[in-house]
Design an enzyme around this catalytic site. Structure first.
Site, short mmCIF file in Angstrom:
data_model
loop_
_atom_site.label_atom_id
_atom_site.label_comp_id
_atom_site.label_asym_id
_atom_site.label_seq_id
_atom_site.Cartn_x
_atom_site.Cartn_y
_atom_site.Cartn_z
N SER A 15 0.69 -1.23 0.05
CA SER A 15 0.15 -0.01 -0.09
C SER A 15 0.82 1.62 -0.14
O SER A 15 0.56 2.22 -0.53
CB SER A 15 -1.00 -0.17 1.24
N ARG A 67 16.99 -12.50 6.60
CA ARG A 67 18.05 -11.58 5.82
C ARG A 67 18.11 -12.30 4.45
O ARG A 67 17.56 -13.47 4.25
CB ARG A 67 19.64 -11.50 6.40
N LEU A 97 18.82 -5.62 5.74
CA LEU A 97 20.01 -5.40 4.78
C LEU A 97 21.21 -5.41 5.60
O LEU A 97 21.43 -5.01 6.58
CB LEU A 97 19.59 -4.20 4.04
N ASN A 111 13.51 3.78 5.21
CA ASN A 111 12.38 2.80 5.52
C ASN A 111 11.25 3.70 6.33
O ASN A 111 11.49 4.70 6.75
CB ASN A 111 12.99 1.78 6.61
N HIS A 113 8.26 3.07 9.08
CA HIS A 113 8.08 2.15 10.35
C HIS A 113 6.57 2.48 11.15
O HIS A 113 6.90 3.78 11.26
CB HIS A 113 9.10 2.07 11.31
N GLU A 146 22.68 -0.64 10.09
CA GLU A 146 22.90 -2.07 10.29
C GLU A 146 21.81 -2.61 11.30
O GLU A 146 21.71 -4.00 11.52
CB GLU A 146 24.20 -2.51 10.53
N ASP A 149 14.90 -1.33 12.28
CA ASP A 149 14.17 0.15 12.79
C ASP A 149 15.03 1.22 13.44
O ASP A 149 14.52 1.59 14.51
CB ASP A 149 13.07 -0.38 13.40
N ALA A 177 -1.42 7.52 7.48
CA ALA A 177 -0.55 8.87 7.61
C ALA A 177 0.52 8.29 6.90
O ALA A 177 1.28 9.12 6.46
CB ALA A 177 -0.29 8.71 9.40
N GLU A 178 0.93 6.97 6.86
CA GLU A 178 2.17 6.46 6.05
C GLU A 178 1.89 6.92 4.63
O GLU A 178 3.09 7.38 3.98
CB GLU A 178 2.28 4.94 6.27
C1 GRF Z 1 4.01 -0.69 6.69
O1 GRF Z 1 3.08 -0.49 7.69
C2 GRF Z 1 5.30 -0.05 7.31
O2 GRF Z 1 5.31 0.62 8.26
C3 GRF Z 1 6.01 -1.49 7.48
O3 GRF Z 1 5.38 -2.40 6.61
C4 GRF Z 1 4.32 -2.00 6.39
C5 GRF Z 1 4.00 -2.30 4.82
O4 GRF Z 1 2.65 -2.35 4.37
N1 GRF Z 1 7.27 -1.30 7.50
P1 GRF Z 1 2.29 -1.94 2.77
O5 GRF Z 1 2.96 -3.41 2.29
O6 GRF Z 1 2.98 -0.69 2.45
O7 GRF Z 1 1.01 -1.80 2.82
#
Ligand code: GRF
Length: 197
Positions: A15, A67, A97, A111, A113, A146, A149, A177-178
């Site tokens: 998503s 990994r 990674l 990334n 999170h 390394e 999160d 929000a992401e």
């Molecule tokens: C997200 O919630 C992100 O924060 C975490 O993995 C999830 C990925 O969701 N790292 P999507 O595959 O982008 O829907």
């Protein structure tokens, strides 16, 4: 300036990848998704890439669970270099990674999170926030190092935890929000990172 060349890595539903590709399509993010790569065969994120006509590939991860096998990670570096990727975007990529990627793309891997880091690294961070009795949760974009999160924080977005929240309702709010934060951060980085080299 030419659009920032992205390589998007993910293991699941994609998503966040969709939100990024939609922002590019809408013209609100000056970037070009050069390739989408997944360690999971038939992951929905690869289907999304095809929907947006973005080159995509399954990368067999090898024998490890958390990994990539070193040969697979070397292959990943090569795929991203071949695609002339400038920024590697982890969008639900469930593998840690290691040196080959971290050295090839130093401070060029980000990334997202689902917590307000440094609080609640690790899996199902929204459940951790609920269990801890927090009233505010959110999401964080950070450079990848390394540790899991971990790494310099680029931006965070807070969301409230409501009294009747379930794990599902809170996770859904964080994901909304992401989907706003990640494209906005990539847009900002496209202006900030040194692309002369
Ligand atoms: C997200 O919630 C992100 O924060 C975490 O993995 C999830 C990925 O969701 N790292 P999507 O595959 O982008 O829907």
């Amino acid at each position: 300036m030419k659009p920032l060349a992205l390589g998007i890595l993910g293991s699941g539903k994609g998503s966040n990848c969709r939100a990024i590709l939609e922002s590019i399509r809408a013209g609100t993010l000056s970037a070009e998704a050069r390739v989408v790569i997944s360690d999971v065969l038939n992951a929905p994120i690869l289907e999304i890439a095809r929907e947006f006509s973005v080159p995509n590939a399954y990368l067999p991860p090898g024998q490890f669970r958390t990994r990539l096998e070193p040969s697979a990670e070397a292959q990943l570096v090569q795929m991203l270099r071949d695609a002339k990727v400038e920024l590697v975007v982890l969008a639900g990529f469930m593998r840690v990674l290691k040196a080959p990627m971290l050295e090839a793309f130093r401070r060029r891997i980000i990334n997202i999170h689902p917590s307000l880091l440094p609080k609640f690294p690790g899996l199902e961070a929204w459940k951790q926030a609920l269990a801890a009795g927090e009233t505010i949760a959110g999401c964080t974009v950070h450079f990848v190092d390394e540790k899991i999160d971990h790494g310099d924080i680029v931006a965070r977005h807070e969301v409230p935890i409501l009294p009747n929240d379930s794990a599902e309702s809170l996770h859904a709010r964080i994901q909304i929000a992401e989907h706003a934060l990640y494209p906005a951060v990539i847009a900002r980085l496209s202006l900030e990172i040194d692309r002369a080299a």
